[in-house]
Motif scaffolding. Structure first.
Motif, PDB file in Angstrom:
ATOM      1  N   ASP A 186     -19.206  -0.103 -50.148  1.00 18.39           N
ATOM      2  CA  ASP A 186     -18.951  -0.443 -48.752  1.00 18.39           C
ATOM      3  C   ASP A 186     -19.734  -1.671 -48.310  1.00 18.39           C
ATOM      4  O   ASP A 186     -19.277  -2.430 -47.443  1.00 18.39           O
ATOM      5  CB  ASP A 186     -19.310   0.741 -47.843  1.00 18.39           C
ATOM      6  N   ALA A 187     -20.898  -1.883 -48.906  1.00 15.47           N
ATOM      7  CA  ALA A 187     -21.724  -3.030 -48.510  1.00 15.47           C
ATOM      8  C   ALA A 187     -21.036  -4.352 -48.819  1.00 15.47           C
ATOM      9  O   ALA A 187     -21.285  -5.363 -48.147  1.00 15.47           O
ATOM     10  CB  ALA A 187     -23.074  -2.971 -49.219  1.00 15.47           C
ATOM     11  N   LEU A 188     -20.138  -4.365 -49.808  1.00 15.69           N
ATOM     12  CA  LEU A 188     -19.450  -5.606 -50.166  1.00 15.69           C
ATOM     13  C   LEU A 188     -18.467  -6.047 -49.097  1.00 15.69           C
ATOM     14  O   LEU A 188     -18.005  -7.193 -49.109  1.00 15.69           O
ATOM     15  CB  LEU A 188     -18.723  -5.429 -51.502  1.00 15.69           C
ATOM     16  N   VAL A 189     -18.129  -5.158 -48.160  1.00 13.37           N
ATOM     17  CA  VAL A 189     -17.218  -5.515 -47.073  1.00 13.37           C
ATOM     18  C   VAL A 189     -17.844  -6.555 -46.142  1.00 13.37           C
ATOM     19  O   VAL A 189     -17.156  -7.386 -45.559  1.00 13.37           O
ATOM     20  CB  VAL A 189     -16.813  -4.263 -46.272  1.00 13.37           C
TER      21      VAL A 189
ATOM     22  N   ARG B 215     -14.031  16.571 -48.185  1.00 10.35           N
ATOM     23  CA  ARG B 215     -15.159  16.452 -49.122  1.00 10.35           C
ATOM     24  C   ARG B 215     -14.949  15.320 -50.126  1.00 10.35           C
ATOM     25  O   ARG B 215     -15.863  14.977 -50.869  1.00 10.35           O
ATOM     26  CB  ARG B 215     -15.335  17.764 -49.886  1.00 10.35           C
ATOM     27  N   ALA B 216     -13.749  14.758 -50.146  1.00  4.24           N
ATOM     28  CA  ALA B 216     -13.447  13.718 -51.129  1.00  4.24           C
ATOM     29  C   ALA B 216     -14.205  12.436 -50.815  1.00  4.24           C
ATOM     30  O   ALA B 216     -14.366  12.052 -49.656  1.00  4.24           O
ATOM     31  CB  ALA B 216     -11.951  13.442 -51.148  1.00  4.24           C
ATOM     32  N   GLU B 217     -14.661  11.774 -51.872  1.00  6.25           N
ATOM     33  CA  GLU B 217     -15.367  10.504 -51.705  1.00  6.25           C
ATOM     34  C   GLU B 217     -14.352   9.373 -51.826  1.00  6.25           C
ATOM     35  O   GLU B 217     -14.309   8.638 -52.804  1.00  6.25           O
ATOM     36  CB  GLU B 217     -16.464  10.368 -52.759  1.00  6.25           C
ATOM     37  N   ILE B 218     -13.508   9.244 -50.804  1.00  7.20           N
ATOM     38  CA  ILE B 218     -12.481   8.208 -50.856  1.00  7.20           C
ATOM     39  C   ILE B 218     -13.068   6.881 -50.368  1.00  7.20           C
ATOM     40  O   ILE B 218     -14.014   6.852 -49.588  1.00  7.20           O
ATOM     41  CB  ILE B 218     -11.236   8.584 -50.033  1.00  7.20           C
ATOM     42  N   ARG B 219     -12.497   5.807 -50.874  1.00  5.47           N
ATOM     43  CA  ARG B 219     -12.891   4.463 -50.467  1.00  5.47           C
ATOM     44  C   ARG B 219     -11.624   3.690 -50.128  1.00  5.47           C
ATOM     45  O   ARG B 219     -10.659   3.716 -50.887  1.00  5.47           O
ATOM     46  CB  ARG B 219     -13.642   3.743 -51.596  1.00  5.47           C
ATOM     47  N   PHE B 220     -11.648   2.990 -48.997  1.00  5.67           N
ATOM     48  CA  PHE B 220     -10.485   2.194 -48.633  1.00  5.67           C
ATOM     49  C   PHE B 220     -10.469   0.904 -49.440  1.00  5.67           C
ATOM     50  O   PHE B 220     -11.513   0.357 -49.792  1.00  5.67           O
ATOM     51  CB  PHE B 220     -10.508   1.868 -47.129  1.00  5.67           C
ATOM     52  N   ASP B 221      -9.263   0.446 -49.726  1.00  7.17           N
ATOM     53  CA  ASP B 221      -9.025  -0.799 -50.457  1.00  7.17           C
ATOM     54  C   ASP B 221      -9.984  -1.889 -49.979  1.00  7.17           C
ATOM     55  O   ASP B 221      -9.945  -2.309 -48.830  1.00  7.17           O
ATOM     56  CB  ASP B 221      -7.568  -1.212 -50.233  1.00  7.17           C
ATOM     57  N   LEU B 222     -10.851  -2.351 -50.877  1.00  8.50           N
ATOM     58  CA  LEU B 222     -11.888  -3.308 -50.496  1.00  8.50           C
ATOM     59  C   LEU B 222     -11.310  -4.640 -50.052  1.00  8.50           C
ATOM     60  O   LEU B 222     -11.726  -5.200 -49.028  1.00  8.50           O
ATOM     61  CB  LEU B 222     -12.838  -3.520 -51.680  1.00  8.50           C
ATOM     62  N   SER B 223     -10.330  -5.160 -50.784  1.00  5.66           N
ATOM     63  CA  SER B 223      -9.807  -6.488 -50.457  1.00  5.66           C
ATOM     64  C   SER B 223      -9.106  -6.501 -49.105  1.00  5.66           C
ATOM     65  O   SER B 223      -9.020  -7.553 -48.457  1.00  5.66           O
ATOM     66  CB  SER B 223      -8.845  -6.970 -51.539  1.00  5.66           C
ATOM     67  N   ASP B 224      -8.608  -5.339 -48.659  1.00  8.05           N
ATOM     68  CA  ASP B 224      -7.974  -5.269 -47.349  1.00  8.05           C
ATOM     69  C   ASP B 224      -8.985  -5.214 -46.207  1.00  8.05           C
ATOM     70  O   ASP B 224      -8.613  -5.280 -45.035  1.00  8.05           O
ATOM     71  CB  ASP B 224      -7.067  -4.036 -47.255  1.00  8.05           C
ATOM     72  N   GLN B 225     -10.265  -5.067 -46.550  1.00  4.70           N
ATOM     73  CA  GLN B 225     -11.316  -5.050 -45.529  1.00  4.70           C
ATOM     74  C   GLN B 225     -12.114  -6.346 -45.483  1.00  4.70           C
ATOM     75  O   GLN B 225     -12.897  -6.560 -44.558  1.00  4.70           O
ATOM     76  CB  GLN B 225     -12.285  -3.892 -45.796  1.00  4.70           C
ATOM     77  N   LEU B 226     -11.918  -7.212 -46.481  1.00 11.60           N
ATOM     78  CA  LEU B 226     -12.706  -8.436 -46.545  1.00 11.60           C
ATOM     79  C   LEU B 226     -12.306  -9.419 -45.447  1.00 11.60           C
ATOM     80  O   LEU B 226     -11.171  -9.410 -44.968  1.00 11.60           O
ATOM     81  CB  LEU B 226     -12.534  -9.097 -47.912  1.00 11.60           C
ATOM     82  N   THR B 227     -13.239 -10.268 -45.070  1.00 10.17           N
ATOM     83  CA  THR B 227     -13.005 -11.262 -44.032  1.00 10.17           C
ATOM     84  C   THR B 227     -13.381 -12.640 -44.564  1.00 10.17           C
ATOM     85  O   THR B 227     -13.854 -12.791 -45.696  1.00 10.17           O
ATOM     86  CB  THR B 227     -13.824 -10.941 -42.773  1.00 10.17           C
ATOM     87  N   GLY B 228     -13.177 -13.649 -43.726  1.00 13.22           N
ATOM     88  CA  GLY B 228     -13.601 -15.000 -44.070  1.00 13.22           C
ATOM     89  C   GLY B 228     -12.909 -15.546 -45.299  1.00 13.22           C
ATOM     90  O   GLY B 228     -11.728 -15.310 -45.542  1.00 13.22           O
ATOM     91  N   THR B 229     -13.671 -16.240 -46.133  1.00 10.11           N
ATOM     92  CA  THR B 229     -13.097 -16.946 -47.278  1.00 10.11           C
ATOM     93  C   THR B 229     -12.715 -16.012 -48.425  1.00 10.11           C
ATOM     94  O   THR B 229     -12.099 -16.462 -49.398  1.00 10.11           O
ATOM     95  CB  THR B 229     -14.083 -18.002 -47.800  1.00 10.11           C
TER      96      THR B 229
ATOM     97  N   LEU C  21     -15.047  -0.516 -59.600  1.00  8.05           N
ATOM     98  CA  LEU C  21     -16.217  -0.591 -58.710  1.00  8.05           C
ATOM     99  C   LEU C  21     -16.556   0.759 -58.112  1.00  8.05           C
ATOM    100  O   LEU C  21     -17.713   1.196 -58.116  1.00  8.05           O
ATOM    101  CB  LEU C  21     -15.934  -1.562 -57.559  1.00  8.05           C
ATOM    102  N   ALA C  22     -15.530   1.429 -57.563  1.00  6.30           N
ATOM    103  CA  ALA C  22     -15.758   2.701 -56.877  1.00  6.30           C
ATOM    104  C   ALA C  22     -16.256   3.767 -57.840  1.00  6.30           C
ATOM    105  O   ALA C  22     -17.100   4.601 -57.479  1.00  6.30           O
ATOM    106  CB  ALA C  22     -14.476   3.171 -56.193  1.00  6.30           C
ATOM    107  N   SER C  23     -15.740   3.758 -59.062  1.00  4.93           N
ATOM    108  CA  SER C  23     -16.209   4.746 -60.028  1.00  4.93           C
ATOM    109  C   SER C  23     -17.663   4.499 -60.405  1.00  4.93           C
ATOM    110  O   SER C  23     -18.473   5.423 -60.427  1.00  4.93           O
ATOM    111  CB  SER C  23     -15.330   4.704 -61.279  1.00  4.93           C
ATOM    112  N   LEU C  24     -18.025   3.259 -60.679  1.00  6.05           N
ATOM    113  CA  LEU C  24     -19.413   2.929 -61.005  1.00  6.05           C
ATOM    114  C   LEU C  24     -20.346   3.209 -59.837  1.00  6.05           C
ATOM    115  O   LEU C  24     -21.520   3.526 -60.028  1.00  6.05           O
ATOM    116  CB  LEU C  24     -19.512   1.457 -61.413  1.00  6.05           C
ATOM    117  N   ASN C  25     -19.822   3.094 -58.625  1.00  2.25           N
ATOM    118  CA  ASN C  25     -20.631   3.289 -57.427  1.00  2.25           C
ATOM    119  C   ASN C  25     -20.878   4.767 -57.135  1.00  2.25           C
ATOM    120  O   ASN C  25     -21.776   5.111 -56.374  1.00  2.25           O
ATOM    121  CB  ASN C  25     -19.921   2.655 -56.229  1.00  2.25           C
TER     122      ASN C  25
END
Length: 430
Positions: A213-216, A371-385, A199-203
């Motif tokens: 980030d919007a998927l969070v 300058r790095a385009e780092i992204r935090f682990d998406l599943s660790d930011q998700l909420t709800g179901t 995901l992050a590479s395609l993004n």
């Protein structure tokens, strides 16, 4: 990483006392979900705190369903620990909203880059201190197997530098009798880590930097081309014949630590994708195998991904010793045992002067580069179901997708089913 209890056999005891004479008469209790080298390093961190302050500390290891489940039960029973270790920033939001967390002084994150300090709080209010972090965009292999120096005839000219080259390597694996990939798919977080890197590479492009980030958001729409394209790429790789030592069904029964053993020790597979924490595990279990790595390759000529994760301590009971422990956890003295054990630590100002072992220096530079385009682990930011855990949320959706594509289901059909489940989980909140 909910919970990435690595090698939980190392955490067989439910409680691990760290004795010390306490001048204040207050023994602290810390809940975490670590095992193996992580737990051993954390014990050294807390032993240093006890030696410096005289405050005793007891570790309670949350096996099974992890810290969140144990903490929820203890809070409901009125049995509140002093400190808990979260690997999901999303938990900070929930526990802070419910009034369970102690607000920390901003000075506790002095010098920490805004990206990391924002993940440790809610709306500018600080609740957590980073203990260690992880570089989660790596493939591990045995250098002596693919690039032997004795006969001068390496099996590979070089490691793959693009996703297309990786797929081709898996399809034409050069080691007879060995599968190319080891995947511990019984731990759903392993599959979400694969998904997040693609995901992050395609993004990564100059026009849209926030689709990942919007998927969070709990209201996110998952039926978008970014998600579909990521799943297609994963399906193309995972569905390759003979990609896994025993096939997809067996991989779904294989925990992460067993997948490490398939590459290092058993030599049944050649490549293992996961974070920098693989090396300490290999060192502890298979010291004769020296692990090497190459970066997760970029997909479709995009920028290569740099996914990060990490573990935060939060304070649930206000006390002088508790506040002193939280402050101590941000110091170089507390970071040193982690580095000595082979882990990366949060980029607090003093920690930037730590001398990392050679293997870790490059990784530390990459994820600490402003300058790095780092992204935090998406599943660790998700909420709800969509919160991942055994048999539910994003873990379940990716496990079902993995089962489908490795079991022969047409990839596009499997993509449709996965996207439908992702979107169903958030549609009710819109």
């Amino acid at each position: 990483m909910r919970r990435r209890t690595l090698l939980a056999a190392g955490a067989a005891a439910a409680t691990v006392p760290l004795t010390g004479c306490t001048s204040a008469g207050h023994g602290l209790e810390v809940v975490c979900a670590w095992g193996g080298p992580e737990l051993a390093a954390f014990r050294k961190v807390l032993a240093g705190f006890t030696a410096r302050t005289g405050h005793s500390v007891r570790i309670v290891v949350a096996n099974g369903n992890g810290v969140d489940a144990m903490l929820s039960a203890r809070l409901a029973a009125g049995n509140r620990p002093d400190v808990a270790v979260f690997s999901e920033p999303s938990l900070i939001t929930r526990y802070a909203k419910d009034g369970h967390l102690v607000v920390l002084p901003d000075a506790y994150v002095a010098g920490l880059p805004d990206y990391w300090s924002s993940l440790a709080g809610v709306d500018g209010t600080l609740y957590g201190c980073w203990l260690k972090i992880a570089h989660k965009s790596l493939f591990w292999y045995r250098q002596s197997e693919l690039f032997p120096s004795a006969d001068g005839n390496p099996l590979l000219a070089r490691t793959p530098s693009t996703w297309t080259e990786l797929v081709d390597l898996v399809h034409h694996w050069p080691v007879p009798g060995q599968a190319p990939l080891a995947i511990g798919a019984a731990d759903g977080w392993v599959l979400t880590d694969w998904f997040e890197n693609v995901l992050a590479s395609l993004n990564s492009n100059d026009q849209t930097g926030n689709a990942y980030d919007a998927l969070v958001s709990p209201h996110a729409t998952w039926d978008v081309e970014l998600v579909r394209d990521a799943l297609r790429n994963l399906g193309d790789l995972w569905a390759l014949p003979h990609a896994l030592p025993y096939g997809g069904a067996r991989a779904l029964l294989t925990p992460f630590d067993a997948s490490v053993a398939q590459v290092f020790g058993e030599h049944r597979a050649g490549l293992l994708f996961e974070g920098d924490f693989v090396a300490p595990i290999v060192k502890g279990l298979h010291p004769d195998d020296e692990p090497s790595y190459f970066p997760f390759p970029p997909v479709q000529d995009r920028r290569r991904p740099q996914i990060v994760g990490g573990d935060l301590a939060v304070l649930l009971r206000r006390s002088g010793p508790g506040l002193r422990l939280m402050k101590y956890l941000t110091t170089r003295a507390a970071a040193t045992p982690w580095v000595q054990a082979g882990f990366l630590v949060a980029p607090y100002l003093d920690n930037l002067r730590i001398e990392y072992p050679r293997r870790l220096r490059r990784l530390a530079r990459e994820i600490n580069d402003p300058r790095a385009e780092i992204r935090f682990d998406l599943s660790d930011q998700l909420t709800g179901t969509l919160i991942g855990d055994d048999g539910k949320g994003s873990w379940l959706i990716l496990s079902d997708f993995f089962r489908a594509v490795t079991g022969g289901r047409p990839i596009e059909r499997a993509v449709d089913e996965a996207v439908r489940e992702f979107d169903r989980a958030t549609r009710m909140l819109r």
